[in-house]
Design a protein around this motif. Structure first.
Motif, PDB file in Angstrom:
ATOM      1  N   ILE A   1      -2.830  -6.061  34.167  1.00  0.00           N
ATOM      2  CA  ILE A   1      -2.318  -7.425  34.324  1.00  0.00           C
ATOM      3  C   ILE A   1      -1.062  -7.366  35.199  1.00  0.00           C
ATOM      4  O   ILE A   1      -0.863  -8.207  36.059  1.00  0.00           O
ATOM      5  N   PHE A   2      -0.234  -6.323  34.976  1.00  0.00           N
ATOM      6  CA  PHE A   2       0.930  -6.101  35.844  1.00  0.00           C
ATOM      7  C   PHE A   2       0.652  -4.891  36.737  1.00  0.00           C
ATOM      8  O   PHE A   2      -0.087  -3.985  36.359  1.00  0.00           O
ATOM      9  N   GLU A   3       1.298  -4.869  37.911  1.00  0.00           N
ATOM     10  CA  GLU A   3       1.309  -3.646  38.723  1.00  0.00           C
ATOM     11  C   GLU A   3       2.757  -3.169  38.771  1.00  0.00           C
ATOM     12  O   GLU A   3       3.668  -3.986  38.835  1.00  0.00           O
ATOM     13  N   GLU A   4       2.968  -1.839  38.765  1.00  0.00           N
ATOM     14  CA  GLU A   4       4.355  -1.369  38.889  1.00  0.00           C
ATOM     15  C   GLU A   4       4.560  -0.782  40.280  1.00  0.00           C
ATOM     16  O   GLU A   4       3.632  -0.288  40.902  1.00  0.00           O
ATOM     17  N   TYR A   5       5.792  -0.881  40.786  1.00  0.00           N
ATOM     18  CA  TYR A   5       6.130  -0.258  42.072  1.00  0.00           C
ATOM     19  C   TYR A   5       7.609   0.118  42.030  1.00  0.00           C
ATOM     20  O   TYR A   5       8.350  -0.350  41.159  1.00  0.00           O
ATOM     21  N   TYR A   6       8.034   1.014  42.935  1.00  0.00           N
ATOM     22  CA  TYR A   6       9.420   1.513  42.921  1.00  0.00           C
ATOM     23  C   TYR A   6      10.144   1.159  44.219  1.00  0.00           C
ATOM     24  O   TYR A   6       9.546   1.190  45.291  1.00  0.00           O
ATOM     25  N   LEU A   7      11.431   0.818  44.101  1.00  0.00           N
ATOM     26  CA  LEU A   7      12.254   0.609  45.301  1.00  0.00           C
ATOM     27  C   LEU A   7      13.484   1.511  45.211  1.00  0.00           C
ATOM     28  O   LEU A   7      13.995   1.756  44.131  1.00  0.00           O
ATOM     29  N   GLN A   8      13.970   1.949  46.395  1.00  0.00           N
ATOM     30  CA  GLN A   8      15.156   2.815  46.403  1.00  0.00           C
ATOM     31  C   GLN A   8      16.417   1.957  46.308  1.00  0.00           C
ATOM     32  O   GLN A   8      16.537   0.953  46.980  1.00  0.00           O
ATOM     33  N   HIS A   9      17.352   2.369  45.454  1.00  0.00           N
ATOM     34  CA  HIS A   9      18.585   1.597  45.230  1.00  0.00           C
ATOM     35  C   HIS A   9      19.815   2.424  45.500  1.00  0.00           C
ATOM     36  O   HIS A   9      19.809   3.624  45.271  1.00  0.00           O
ATOM     37  N   ASP A  10      20.900   1.790  45.907  1.00  0.00           N
ATOM     38  CA  ASP A  10      22.185   2.490  45.942  1.00  0.00           C
ATOM     39  C   ASP A  10      22.689   2.605  44.523  1.00  0.00           C
ATOM     40  O   ASP A  10      22.533   1.702  43.721  1.00  0.00           O
ATOM     41  N   ARG A  11      23.370   3.733  44.223  1.00  0.00           N
ATOM     42  CA  ARG A  11      23.854   3.895  42.854  1.00  0.00           C
ATOM     43  C   ARG A  11      25.060   3.026  42.554  1.00  0.00           C
ATOM     44  O   ARG A  11      25.265   2.569  41.464  1.00  0.00           O
ATOM     45  N   VAL A  12      25.941   2.861  43.567  1.00  0.00           N
ATOM     46  CA  VAL A  12      27.143   2.059  43.320  1.00  0.00           C
ATOM     47  C   VAL A  12      26.973   0.732  44.038  1.00  0.00           C
ATOM     48  O   VAL A  12      26.927   0.693  45.259  1.00  0.00           O
ATOM     49  N   THR A  13      26.820  -0.325  43.296  1.00  0.00           N
ATOM     50  CA  THR A  13      26.649  -1.619  43.955  1.00  0.00           C
ATOM     51  C   THR A  13      27.691  -2.588  43.419  1.00  0.00           C
ATOM     52  O   THR A  13      28.195  -2.432  42.314  1.00  0.00           O
ATOM     53  N   PHE A  14      27.962  -3.598  44.201  1.00  0.00           N
ATOM     54  CA  PHE A  14      28.971  -4.590  43.818  1.00  0.00           C
ATOM     55  C   PHE A  14      28.235  -5.886  43.539  1.00  0.00           C
ATOM     56  O   PHE A  14      27.460  -6.367  44.357  1.00  0.00           O
ATOM     57  N   SER A  15      28.450  -6.475  42.351  1.00  0.00           N
ATOM     58  CA  SER A  15      27.679  -7.674  42.026  1.00  0.00           C
ATOM     59  C   SER A  15      28.567  -8.888  41.761  1.00  0.00           C
ATOM     60  O   SER A  15      28.088  -9.953  41.470  1.00  0.00           O
ATOM     61  N   GLY A  16      29.908  -8.713  41.865  1.00  0.00           N
ATOM     62  CA  GLY A  16      30.795  -9.835  41.524  1.00  0.00           C
ATOM     63  C   GLY A  16      30.828 -10.893  42.597  1.00  0.00           C
ATOM     64  O   GLY A  16      30.146 -10.826  43.615  1.00  0.00           O
ATOM     65  N   GLU A  17      31.655 -11.896  42.377  1.00  0.00           N
ATOM     66  CA  GLU A  17      31.818 -12.974  43.340  1.00  0.00           C
ATOM     67  C   GLU A  17      32.989 -12.646  44.267  1.00  0.00           C
ATOM     68  O   GLU A  17      33.982 -12.075  43.844  1.00  0.00           O
ATOM     69  N   ILE A  18      32.882 -13.069  45.530  1.00  0.00           N
ATOM     70  CA  ILE A  18      34.024 -12.931  46.436  1.00  0.00           C
ATOM     71  C   ILE A  18      34.852 -14.202  46.304  1.00  0.00           C
ATOM     72  O   ILE A  18      34.312 -15.298  46.276  1.00  0.00           O
ATOM     73  N   SER A  19      36.197 -14.051  46.208  1.00  0.00           N
ATOM     74  CA  SER A  19      36.996 -15.268  46.038  1.00  0.00           C
ATOM     75  C   SER A  19      37.158 -15.938  47.404  1.00  0.00           C
ATOM     76  O   SER A  19      37.289 -15.282  48.427  1.00  0.00           O
ATOM     77  N   ASP A  20      37.151 -17.268  47.412  1.00  0.00           N
ATOM     78  CA  ASP A  20      37.235 -17.991  48.689  1.00  0.00           C
ATOM     79  C   ASP A  20      38.676 -18.238  49.085  1.00  0.00           C
ATOM     80  O   ASP A  20      38.961 -18.682  50.183  1.00  0.00           O
ATOM     81  N   LYS A  21      39.607 -17.960  48.129  1.00  0.00           N
ATOM     82  CA  LYS A  21      41.005 -18.300  48.407  1.00  0.00           C
ATOM     83  C   LYS A  21      41.537 -17.476  49.570  1.00  0.00           C
ATOM     84  O   LYS A  21      41.363 -16.271  49.613  1.00  0.00           O
ATOM     85  N   GLU A  22      42.188 -18.130  50.506  1.00  0.00           N
ATOM     86  CA  GLU A  22      42.844 -17.435  51.610  1.00  0.00           C
ATOM     87  C   GLU A  22      44.096 -16.764  51.043  1.00  0.00           C
ATOM     88  O   GLU A  22      44.799 -17.338  50.222  1.00  0.00           O
ATOM     89  N   LEU A  23      44.334 -15.523  51.458  1.00  0.00           N
ATOM     90  CA  LEU A  23      45.509 -14.804  50.932  1.00  0.00           C
ATOM     91  C   LEU A  23      46.776 -15.366  51.568  1.00  0.00           C
ATOM     92  O   LEU A  23      46.908 -15.388  52.784  1.00  0.00           O
TER      93      LEU A  23
END
Length: 816
Positions: free
Chosen positions: A255-277
């Motif tokens: 019913i499902f098929e599985e597959y693999y993708l290559q990933h970077d080990r260190v990834t950034f998932s947060g939000e970038i702030s829009d505020k100008e410094l």
């Protein structure tokens, strides 16, 4: 005949020549890795330095085994920089190569043992061990050395193997293994036969009795609709709250098929702030002054008091360099700092920030290496400790060395014993890049260079938002002890100040530059102090483990109940470390939450982050720590900093003791009062009128600088003289003494400059080896390179003397 010149990852000063075929000759480029045989049976990963047609004169060139890369994995500028490091710091180029490369890219040879198929063996002739190996090889085609050791349950199995090789029953085969593996993530998608509308009805029919499986399929549809990106098995099991076994069942049912993708080990998932410094007026002026300075000079020093907002200026500069598509390298002295800074930079630059230091795993470091080499958008800004200097940059535009005075930028062991700040300036020169050094308490050499117009200087003398510098209170411990106003190691004033800060809801940092509970345990009857068996140091008592440990070699024993010398039970502790402070706090302030930060509590990859985050989130009231705390950490709620004993830094047998103490105390003091309210610093000392302590109290950097320079000139120390330190080690005391004397005499006869020694250092034996040191002081007018060549020649002749060959000589250039 075609040849290549290679560097091996061994402590060897020279390069080696290997033979290649014509096709290989045209394919190989500088900076590729090749596997080469070296010695009798070892294979190493070598790096190609050059391709040429000159046969070596002293030996027959061997052939290479295989080429490991399709394109170069190190850049030409990088290799040029390594050669400079090897030459300047007097170490083998192999040391630099081994230190620079992530070990995931240095393949290791694993010895494989197989038996010869067509040999007839008479079992009765074999010994028991030999028979066991022979029998194991009947069942398995080949075995590794480690596996055979575990079969025989012996460590030393080489003699047995040698006998079998001699009888021609087995043979050795070297095999190379690549240790880096890309990280693969498991994803699932719906099987293609269910993708039409009829398919869905059919699918629900199939699953009508299996509730859990139906639930997963429905969750899959929800996720698919809401996220519109591939779905990992991990996410699916988390959201639907079922085990991976159910997913497996669905894959088996097709019913499902599985597959693999290559990933970077260190990834950034947060939000970038829009505020100008937004920079303050003072920061804006400093920022423009740095840019002006860069027009004329390659290096600029930003001398800004603690908490003056140097990081914001760095961020502004980085922005400018990223617009020109250049890479930026940001060096920090301490891994603890990278964790705090990465989160600040990622708010501005998101995924462009890569991190490189030794707490990351091999595979993560290999990934950052590859990203830097390919100039990928993920590694536009590289933050790291000193080793990040050796990454393969292509377009380096700016190097920032933060807290440039820190001694942790100097590598002590193993070779290359380089200083990251100095090596960074040379690297920038090769790349035509600019260097910004930042510090609240610059090292005397750097400040001396700005005064001689070699570097630019920009001063930032006010704190961000005009917060006042902390008020420094001195406590005279002699007086307090005399008046019986001490509770343990706390004076009445320090206790009052801590109580006041806690009542206002502020946090407190206490600094004591010694880990453990106490450095000495002494018998009150006979005065015996337990020492390490292998080093000349007393053992430090660690209370929470109830053991005595040596901080040099790691030797430890359980805490003795009675004296080893006279069996008296009257034992007492002398001196104090972070553990003891933590324990005293528990009885003085039972309601406050305390924690400590030293080498014992920050082991593991996220050790620093856990403590720093809990302190930042105000879950800890009082933090006790060693010099890790003195670096540029930023906490906005610290009202009070206490320095438990300022004297043990001042009286260190080192020509930089006063400079270091000033830097350390000023930096620790700078952690106080970083937001609106003025902070307080309490320094406990037996010596309140000492010049250095007075200079800290008055925030007087120039006073300290001038006084130290005056001393350095008289006593011939840097920046007026360069120093090379030779350390000799051997297990035999007399042989070492004789050898050190020989070397000293040769040096002092042939060099027309001060040579001091041979001296026994304060700790004259470590790991059962006796130590002697010799210092060579080189005046400014002498040519540094020629002097080093002369010293190297004498060391070579020292090594040629048969009886001294076993003495290890360690060369440390600019050891400070």
């Amino acid at each position: 005949m075609h040849f290549i010149e290679v560097i091996l990852p061994l402590s060897l000063a020279k390069t080696f020549t290997y033979r290649v075929s014509e096709a290989e000759f045209h394919f190989i480029k500088k900076g590729m890795r090749v596997a080469v045989p070296f010695g009798k049976s070892k294979i190493y990963t070598a790096l190609v330095l050059d391709v040429h047609e000159n046969a070596p004169t002293l030996y027959e060139a061997k052939e290479i085994h295989q080429i490991l890369d399709e394109k170069p994995i190190a850049t030409e500028i990088q290799i040029k920089h390594w050669l400079w490091v090897a030459n300047y710091y007097m170490c083998g180029i192999g040391d630099v190569y081994r230190g620079a490369f992530p070990s995931g890219l240095l393949l290791e040879s694993e010895t494989i043992i197989s038996h010869k198929p067509d040999v007839v063996v008479n079992d009765s002739e074999l010994s028991d061990d030999e028979f066991l190996i022979y029998e194991a090889l009947q069942h398995q085609s080949s075995l590794k050395v480690q596996e055979i050791a575990s079969i025989l349950n012996k460590k030393n199995i080489l003699p047995v193997l040698q006998k079998l090789i001699a009888r021609d029953i087995i043979f050795l085969d070297e095999e190379i293994k690549e240790t880096y593996k890309p990280k693969l993530v498991r994803y699932v998608k719906l099987h293609s036969k269910y993708e039409s509308d009829n398919g869905l009805a059919e699918l629900l029919e199939v699953l009508k009795s299996a509730n859990k499986q139906k639930e997963i399929v429905l969750t899959y549809f929800q996720l698919n609709a809401s996220e519109r990106k591939p779905i990992t098995v991990k996410k699916l099991t988390e959201v639907s709250n079922v085990t991976a076994a159910v997913v497996k069942a669905l894959i088996e049912k097709e019913i499902f098929e599985e597959y693999y993708l290559q990933h970077d080990r260190v990834t950034f998932s947060g939000e970038i702030s829009d505020k100008e410094l937004q920079l303050s007026k003072a920061q804006e002026n400093a920022f423009l002054a740095i840019k002006d300075s860069f027009l004329e000079k390659e290096v600029c020093l930003l001398h800004g008091v603690t908490s003056s907002g140097k990081t914001e200026i760095y961020i502004k500069l980085i922005e400018e360099y990223l617009h020109t598509d250049k890479q930026v390298l940001y060096l920090l002295p301490e891994i603890a700092l990278t964790t705090q800074l990465v989160s600040r930079l990622r708010l501005h630059f998101g995924d462009k920030v890569a991190v490189f230091h030794s707490k990351y795993s091999n595979n993560e470091r290999v990934e950052v290496w590859r990203q830097t080499l390919e100039n990928s958008p993920k590694a536009q800004i590289v933050i790291g400790a000193r080793s990040a200097l050796f990454l393969p940059f292509n377009e380096l535009g700016l190097l920032i060395v933060d807290e440039e005075h820190e001694q942790t930028f100097k590598q002590t062991d193993p070779a290359p014993r380089y200083h990251a700040r100095d090596a960074a300036i040379v690297l920038a020169n090769f790349h035509k890049a600019k260097v910004l050094l930042g510090s609240a308490t610059p090292s005397i050499e750097t400040y001396f260079n700005t005064q001689n117009d070699k570097y630019g200087l920009v001063t930032l003398s006010e704190r961000y938002k005009n917060v006042r510098l902390p008020e420094v209170l001195l406590v005279d411990l002699k007086d307090k002890h005399f008046r019986k106003k001490m509770t343990g190691h706390f004076s009445d004033l320090l206790i009052e100040e801590i109580a006041e800060s806690l009542s206002l809801g502020e946090q407190v940092i206490l600094f004591q530059n010694r880990r453990g509970y106490s450095p000495i345990i002494e018998c009150m009857t006979c005065g015996h102090v337990p020492h390490c068996q292998q080093c000349d140091v007393s053992l430090t008592y660690h209370k929470h483990k109830n053991q005595l440990r040596c901080h040099y070699c790691g030797y430890s024993i359980a805490k003795p109940t009675n004296c080893h010398s006279c069996s008296s039970i009257d034992l007492t502790t002398k001196g104090f470390g972070t553990e003891q402070i933590e324990q005293e706090l528990a009885s003085l302030f039972p309601k406050a939450k305390t924690s400590r930060m030293d080498q014992d509590t920050t082991r593991g990859k996220f050790g620093f982050e856990k403590i720093i985050d809990t302190f930042k989130n105000r879950e800890i009231d009082i933090l006790v720590g060693t010099q890790m705390l003195a670096k540029g950490l930023d906490f906005d709620n610290v009202g009070l900093v206490g320095i438990m004993n300022a004297d043990n830094m001042l009286h260190h047998p080192d020509f930089r003791a006063f400079e270091r103490s000033f830097q350390m105390m000023t930096q620790v003091a700078g952690r106080a009062g970083r937001s609106e309210k003025q902070g307080k610093v309490v320094i406990q000392t037996y010596n309140p009128n000492h010049n250095t302590i007075q200079q800290v109290t008055n925030h007087n950097y120039m006073g300290m600088y001038k006084e130290q320079l005056y001393d350095r000139q008289i006593y011939r120390y840097p920046p007026y003289f360069r120093i090379i330190k030779l350390t000799l080690k051997h297990k035999d005391f007399d042989k070492l003494k004789e050898g050190a004397m020989w070397l000293y005499q040769v040096l002092s006869q042939n060099l027309g400059m001060p040579v001091l020694g041979p001296e026994e250092p304060a700790i004259s034996r470590i790991r059962n080896e006796y130590i002697r040191t010799i210092l060579v002081k080189i005046p400014q007018e002498h040519h540094l390179g020629n002097t080093k060549k002369t010293i190297q020649k004498m060391l070579n002749s020292f090594e040629a003397v048969a009886q001294y060959r076993a003495i290890k000589v360690v060369i440390n250039v600019d050891f400070y």
